[in-house]
Design a protein around this motif. Structure first.
Motif, PDB file in Angstrom:
ATOM      1  N   ALA A 201       0.833  -1.196   0.000  1.00 40.06           N
ATOM      2  CA  ALA A 201       0.000   0.000   0.000  1.00 40.06           C
ATOM      3  C   ALA A 201       0.872   1.252   0.000  1.00 40.06           C
ATOM      4  O   ALA A 201       0.580   2.231  -0.705  1.00 40.06           O
ATOM      5  N   ALA A 202       1.956   1.241   0.793  1.00 39.80           N
ATOM      6  CA  ALA A 202       2.859   2.395   0.831  1.00 39.80           C
ATOM      7  C   ALA A 202       3.504   2.628  -0.532  1.00 39.80           C
ATOM      8  O   ALA A 202       3.717   3.785  -0.940  1.00 39.80           O
ATOM      9  N   ILE A 203       3.806   1.541  -1.254  1.00 39.75           N
ATOM     10  CA  ILE A 203       4.387   1.677  -2.589  1.00 39.75           C
ATOM     11  C   ILE A 203       3.376   2.296  -3.544  1.00 39.75           C
ATOM     12  O   ILE A 203       3.705   3.191  -4.337  1.00 39.75           O
ATOM     13  N   ALA A 204       2.126   1.825  -3.472  1.00 37.56           N
ATOM     14  CA  ALA A 204       1.084   2.398  -4.324  1.00 37.56           C
ATOM     15  C   ALA A 204       0.854   3.863  -3.987  1.00 37.56           C
ATOM     16  O   ALA A 204       0.710   4.715  -4.893  1.00 37.56           O
ATOM     17  N   GLU A 205       0.838   4.193  -2.687  1.00 36.61           N
ATOM     18  CA  GLU A 205       0.667   5.590  -2.283  1.00 36.61           C
ATOM     19  C   GLU A 205       1.811   6.450  -2.799  1.00 36.61           C
ATOM     20  O   GLU A 205       1.590   7.558  -3.305  1.00 36.61           O
ATOM     21  N   TRP A 206       3.037   5.960  -2.634  1.00 29.32           N
ATOM     22  CA  TRP A 206       4.211   6.724  -3.098  1.00 29.32           C
ATOM     23  C   TRP A 206       4.127   6.982  -4.599  1.00 29.32           C
ATOM     24  O   TRP A 206       4.529   8.045  -5.086  1.00 29.32           O
ATOM     25  N   ALA A 207       3.566   6.007  -5.343  1.00 31.61           N
ATOM     26  CA  ALA A 207       3.444   6.163  -6.788  1.00 31.61           C
ATOM     27  C   ALA A 207       2.265   7.034  -7.183  1.00 31.61           C
ATOM     28  O   ALA A 207       1.996   7.220  -8.376  1.00 31.61           O
ATOM     29  N   GLY A 208       1.570   7.590  -6.195  1.00 32.91           N
ATOM     30  CA  GLY A 208       0.480   8.512  -6.483  1.00 32.91           C
ATOM     31  C   GLY A 208      -0.885   7.878  -6.596  1.00 32.91           C
ATOM     32  O   GLY A 208      -1.840   8.535  -7.043  1.00 32.91           O
ATOM     33  N   ARG A 209      -1.023   6.624  -6.143  1.00 28.40           N
ATOM     34  CA  ARG A 209      -2.307   5.944  -6.221  1.00 28.40           C
ATOM     35  C   ARG A 209      -3.069   6.106  -4.913  1.00 28.40           C
ATOM     36  O   ARG A 209      -2.505   6.060  -3.826  1.00 28.40           O
ATOM     37  N   ARG A 210      -4.365   6.271  -5.026  1.00 25.08           N
ATOM     38  CA  ARG A 210      -5.227   6.346  -3.857  1.00 25.08           C
ATOM     39  C   ARG A 210      -5.561   4.926  -3.404  1.00 25.08           C
ATOM     40  O   ARG A 210      -5.973   4.087  -4.209  1.00 25.08           O
ATOM     41  N   VAL A 211      -5.378   4.636  -2.128  1.00 23.70           N
ATOM     42  CA  VAL A 211      -5.585   3.290  -1.593  1.00 23.70           C
ATOM     43  C   VAL A 211      -6.768   3.298  -0.635  1.00 23.70           C
ATOM     44  O   VAL A 211      -6.825   4.117   0.292  1.00 23.70           O
ATOM     45  N   HIS A 212      -7.676   2.376  -0.858  1.00 25.46           N
ATOM     46  CA  HIS A 212      -8.875   2.262  -0.031  1.00 25.46           C
ATOM     47  C   HIS A 212      -8.646   1.227   1.070  1.00 25.46           C
ATOM     48  O   HIS A 212      -7.915   0.255   0.889  1.00 25.46           O
ATOM     49  N   VAL A 213      -9.274   1.461   2.231  1.00 21.97           N
ATOM     50  CA  VAL A 213      -9.218   0.485   3.322  1.00 21.97           C
ATOM     51  C   VAL A 213     -10.583  -0.184   3.443  1.00 21.97           C
ATOM     52  O   VAL A 213     -11.599   0.484   3.609  1.00 21.97           O
ATOM     53  N   PHE A 214     -10.600  -1.517   3.327  1.00 22.40           N
ATOM     54  CA  PHE A 214     -11.841  -2.261   3.516  1.00 22.40           C
ATOM     55  C   PHE A 214     -11.772  -3.009   4.835  1.00 22.40           C
ATOM     56  O   PHE A 214     -10.730  -3.071   5.496  1.00 22.40           O
ATOM     57  N   GLU A 215     -12.872  -3.600   5.231  1.00 14.50           N
ATOM     58  CA  GLU A 215     -12.964  -4.226   6.552  1.00 14.50           C
ATOM     59  C   GLU A 215     -12.103  -5.478   6.645  1.00 14.50           C
ATOM     60  O   GLU A 215     -12.253  -6.427   5.881  1.00 14.50           O
ATOM     61  N   GLY A 216     -11.178  -5.472   7.609  1.00 15.67           N
ATOM     62  CA  GLY A 216     -10.366  -6.653   7.883  1.00 15.67           C
ATOM     63  C   GLY A 216     -11.059  -7.558   8.886  1.00 15.67           C
ATOM     64  O   GLY A 216     -12.262  -7.474   9.108  1.00 15.67           O
ATOM     65  N   GLU A 217     -10.292  -8.449   9.490  1.00 18.97           N
ATOM     66  CA  GLU A 217     -10.850  -9.381  10.467  1.00 18.97           C
ATOM     67  C   GLU A 217      -9.938  -9.457  11.680  1.00 18.97           C
ATOM     68  O   GLU A 217      -8.716  -9.600  11.538  1.00 18.97           O
ATOM     69  N   ALA A 218     -10.539  -9.394  12.854  1.00 15.46           N
ATOM     70  CA  ALA A 218      -9.756  -9.469  14.086  1.00 15.46           C
ATOM     71  C   ALA A 218      -9.017 -10.799  14.191  1.00 15.46           C
ATOM     72  O   ALA A 218      -7.920 -10.872  14.756  1.00 15.46           O
ATOM     73  N   GLY A 219      -9.585 -11.858  13.626  1.00 18.35           N
ATOM     74  CA  GLY A 219      -8.951 -13.175  13.705  1.00 18.35           C
ATOM     75  C   GLY A 219      -7.828 -13.383  12.712  1.00 18.35           C
ATOM     76  O   GLY A 219      -7.155 -14.417  12.743  1.00 18.35           O
ATOM     77  N   ASN A 220      -7.606 -12.409  11.848  1.00 20.63           N
ATOM     78  CA  ASN A 220      -6.581 -12.520  10.811  1.00 20.63           C
ATOM     79  C   ASN A 220      -5.226 -12.117  11.389  1.00 20.63           C
ATOM     80  O   ASN A 220      -4.594 -11.159  10.954  1.00 20.63           O
ATOM     81  N   MET A 221      -4.768 -12.866  12.391  1.00 21.12           N
ATOM     82  CA  MET A 221      -3.563 -12.502  13.126  1.00 21.12           C
ATOM     83  C   MET A 221      -2.310 -12.773  12.297  1.00 21.12           C
ATOM     84  O   MET A 221      -2.280 -13.621  11.420  1.00 21.12           O
ATOM     85  N   LYS A 222      -1.259 -12.015  12.613  1.00 22.53           N
ATOM     86  CA  LYS A 222       0.052 -12.231  12.012  1.00 22.53           C
ATOM     87  C   LYS A 222       0.986 -12.813  13.060  1.00 22.53           C
ATOM     88  O   LYS A 222       1.083 -12.305  14.170  1.00 22.53           O
ATOM     89  N   VAL A 223       1.670 -13.880  12.714  1.00 28.96           N
ATOM     90  CA  VAL A 223       2.622 -14.493  13.625  1.00 28.96           C
ATOM     91  C   VAL A 223       3.960 -13.785  13.487  1.00 28.96           C
ATOM     92  O   VAL A 223       4.575 -13.795  12.412  1.00 28.96           O
ATOM     93  N   THR A 224       4.395 -13.136  14.568  1.00 27.70           N
ATOM     94  CA  THR A 224       5.660 -12.408  14.565  1.00 27.70           C
ATOM     95  C   THR A 224       6.621 -12.946  15.616  1.00 27.70           C
ATOM     96  O   THR A 224       7.788 -13.201  15.334  1.00 27.70           O
ATOM     97  N   SER A 225       6.123 -13.151  16.827  1.00 29.44           N
ATOM     98  CA  SER A 225       6.972 -13.522  17.953  1.00 29.44           C
ATOM     99  C   SER A 225       6.756 -14.981  18.347  1.00 29.44           C
ATOM    100  O   SER A 225       5.852 -15.663  17.861  1.00 29.44           O
ATOM    101  N   ALA A 226       7.592 -15.448  19.281  1.00 27.23           N
ATOM    102  CA  ALA A 226       7.412 -16.794  19.822  1.00 27.23           C
ATOM    103  C   ALA A 226       6.060 -16.919  20.513  1.00 27.23           C
ATOM    104  O   ALA A 226       5.416 -17.981  20.459  1.00 27.23           O
ATOM    105  N   GLU A 227       5.610 -15.850  21.151  1.00 27.58           N
ATOM    106  CA  GLU A 227       4.297 -15.866  21.803  1.00 27.58           C
ATOM    107  C   GLU A 227       3.185 -16.028  20.769  1.00 27.58           C
ATOM    108  O   GLU A 227       2.199 -16.745  20.999  1.00 27.58           O
ATOM    109  N   ASP A 228       3.351 -15.377  19.616  1.00 20.58           N
ATOM    110  CA  ASP A 228       2.359 -15.514  18.545  1.00 20.58           C
ATOM    111  C   ASP A 228       2.302 -16.952  18.037  1.00 20.58           C
ATOM    112  O   ASP A 228       1.222 -17.473  17.720  1.00 20.58           O
ATOM    113  N   LEU A 229       3.465 -17.588  17.921  1.00 19.10           N
ATOM    114  CA  LEU A 229       3.495 -18.989  17.487  1.00 19.10           C
ATOM    115  C   LEU A 229       2.673 -19.861  18.429  1.00 19.10           C
ATOM    116  O   LEU A 229       1.891 -20.718  17.985  1.00 19.10           O
TER     117      LEU A 229
END
Length: 400
Positions: A201-229
Motif C-alpha cells: 500500500a505504501a508503494i502504491a501511495e508513493w506512486a500517487g495511487r489512492r488506496v482504499h481500506v476495507f474491513e479486515g478481520e480481528a482473527g486474521n492474526m500475524k505471527v511475529t513472535s514466539a508468543e504468537d506462534l
C-alpha cells in the motif's frame, strides 16, 4: 465465484523471521503437526478455490518449501505454482513475484492479492472482500479499527501528538490490487531507488495511487513472535476436535546379528531381530497405532511383507508414511506412548535418543513422545530372551 484467470495470490515467505526466536524461519516452524506455511497455503486454497497461488521464498529454503507443500490436502497442490526466489527485502521479494507473474501468460492475472505467509487464518469472506475492493478501487487493503489510544512520540519518548482514534486503522494482508497498477508502482519505486517502503500500500501511495481500506478481520492474526506462534498453535489445536486413539502391538524374534533397530535408532546388541524389513519392533507398533487412529488398516496392508521392495527396508519409512497420513487429513499427532518388553538390551540409556529419533521421523516435538520399557520377570518368550515386543498408543486430533 472467482474466475480461473482473474486472480493470483502472491504469498510472501522469503523472510528470516528473526523476531520469532532461534530455529527455522517462522514460516517453516511446526504448528499443530504442520509447518506454518502449510497452514497458510491451505487456508488460501480453501478460501479462494479458483485462484492460483505463487509463493516467494528465500533461495536457501527450497527443500523446506517442498516439505511444507508435500502434506497439503489431495487435489489442492496443482493450483500451487513453482515458487520464485525473493530478494533482500520484502519489497524486493514482492517485486520478484510480480515480475514472475508478468513473464508467464498463464500466471498473469487481472488482480493480485499479496499475502504474508505469517497470516495463516485467511477466510473466504476476507478474500472475497479483498477482490471486490480491488475491482472497485484498484488498490485496497484490509484494516481494523484501533481500540487503543495511540500516541506519537519524539526521539526522547515525549508525546508530540494524539491522533484521532476514529481515523486510525490497523493494517493487515492480503493487500489487493489491479495487477498492472501494483506492478507499475513497484517498477517505478525500484527505478528511482525507493527501497524502504514497508508494505505494498505504501508503494502504491508513493506512486500517487489512492488506496482504499476495507474491513479486515480481528482473527486474521500475524505471527511475529514466539508468543504468537504459541497462540496460533493453540487456536489450530482448538479446531481439531475429532480426537482419536489407536493402539499397535508387534513382536519380533531374536536371531543372528550385532544390533537392533528401535524407533529408527541403531542399538548395539549381541543379537539382531528377525523380520522382512529391519524388524524395528517399536516403529512397527507405533505405525500400527497411528493407522489405527485413522481407521486405515495396519502396517501389513500398506507395506505387505509379500512385496519384495520392503525386504530389509528401514521401518522409519513406514512410520513417516503413517505420520504423513495424519497431516494429509489436516490433523496432528497429539501424543505417542510406547512400551518395550525385553530383558536386554537395556532401554534406559537409549530412551531419550529413541524419543528424539521417533519425533524426527514423525515430525513432532519430542515432548509428544513417551518411551517406556519393562522386563517380564523372566517369564514368557521375552523373559527367555527369545524376542522383543512393543505396545504403542497414539492420540491424534483431526478436523471434524
Amino acid at each position: 465465484m472467482i474466475a480461473g484467470s482473474e486472480l493470483t495470490i502472491l504469498v510472501v515467505a522469503a523472510g528470516r523471521g528473526s523476531r520469532a526466536g532461534e530455529g527455522l524461519p517462522k514460516q517453516y516452524r511446526s504448528l499443530a503437526g504442520r509447518p506454518l506455511l502449510a497452514h497458510s497455503l491451505s487456508a488460501l486454497l480453501r478460501a479462494a478455490p479458483h485462484a492460483r497461488i505463487l509463493t516467494v521464498i528465500h533461495k536457501d529454503d527450497l527443500e523446506l518449501y517442498r516439505e511444507s507443500v508435500a502434506g497439503l490436502e489431495a487435489g489442492l497442490e496443482g493450483r500451487l505454482k513453482d515458487p520464485v526466489y525473493g530478494g533482500n527485502t520484502r519489497q524486493a521479494s514482492v517485486r520478484a513475484g510480480l515480475e514472475a507473474m508478468d513473464s508467464d501468460a498463464a500466471l498473469r492475472p487481472e488482480y493480485v492479492l499479496i499475502q504474508d505467509a505469517a497470516r495463516l487464518f485467511a477466510s473466504e469472506s476476507l478474500i472475497l472482500r479483498a477482490l471486490a475492493a480491488a475491482k472497485t478501487y484498484g488498490a485496497a487493503i484490509p484494516g481494523i479499527a484501533v481500540t487503543d489510544t495511540i500516541k506519537e512520540v519524539d526521539a526522547e519518548g515525549a508525546i508530540v501528538a494524539t491522533p484521532a482514534r476514529a481515523r486510525l486503522r490497523g493494517v493487515q494482508t492480503p493487500q489487493a490490487f489491479r495487477f498492472d497498477l501494483i506492478l507499475a508502482a513497484h517498477r517505478k519505486a525500484a527505478a528511482e531507488g525507493q527501497n524502504d517502503l514497508t508494505d505494498d500500500a505504501a508503494i502504491a501511495e508513493w506512486a500517487g495511487r489512492r488506496v482504499h481500506v476495507f474491513e479486515g478481520e480481528a482473527g486474521n492474526m500475524k505471527v511475529t513472535s514466539a508468543e504468537d506462534l504459541a497462540l496460533a498453535e493453540a487456536r489450530l489445536i482448538r479446531d481439531l476436535q475429532d480426537i482419536r486413539t489407536g493402539q499397535g502391538y508387534d513382536v519380533h524374534a531374536f536371531g543372528p546379528g550385532d544390533h537392533v533397530w528401535l524407533g529408527g535408532l541403531r542399538i548395539t546388541h549381541d543379537h539382531g531381530l528377525v523380520g522382512h524389513s529391519d524388524a524395528d519392533v517399536l516403529s512397527h507398533a507405533i505405525t500400527d497405532a497411528l493407522l489405527g487412529a485413522l481407521a486405515e488398516g495396519d502396517i501389513g496392508s500398506h507395506f505387505p511383507p509379500s512385496d519384495p521392495q520392503w525386504r530389509g527396508a528401514a521401518s522409519k519409512i513406514f512410520l513417516a508414511a503413517a505420520a504423513k497420513k495424519v497431516r494429509a487429513r489436516g490433523g496432528m499427532i497429539a501424543h505417542i506412548d510406547a512400551t518395550l518388553a525385553c530383558e536386554r538390551p537395556k532401554i534406559g540409556p537409549h530412551r531419550d535418543a529413541i524419543r528424539a529419533s521417533i519425533a524426527s521421523i514423525a515430525e513432532i516435538p519430542v515432548s509428544r513422545v513417551a518411551i517406556k520399557a519393562t522386563t517380564t520377570e523372566r517369564l514368557g518368550f521375552t523373559g527367555r530372551e527369545e524376542g522383543m515386543a512393543a505396545l504403542a498408543i497414539a492420540t491424534v486430533r483431526l478436523p471434524l
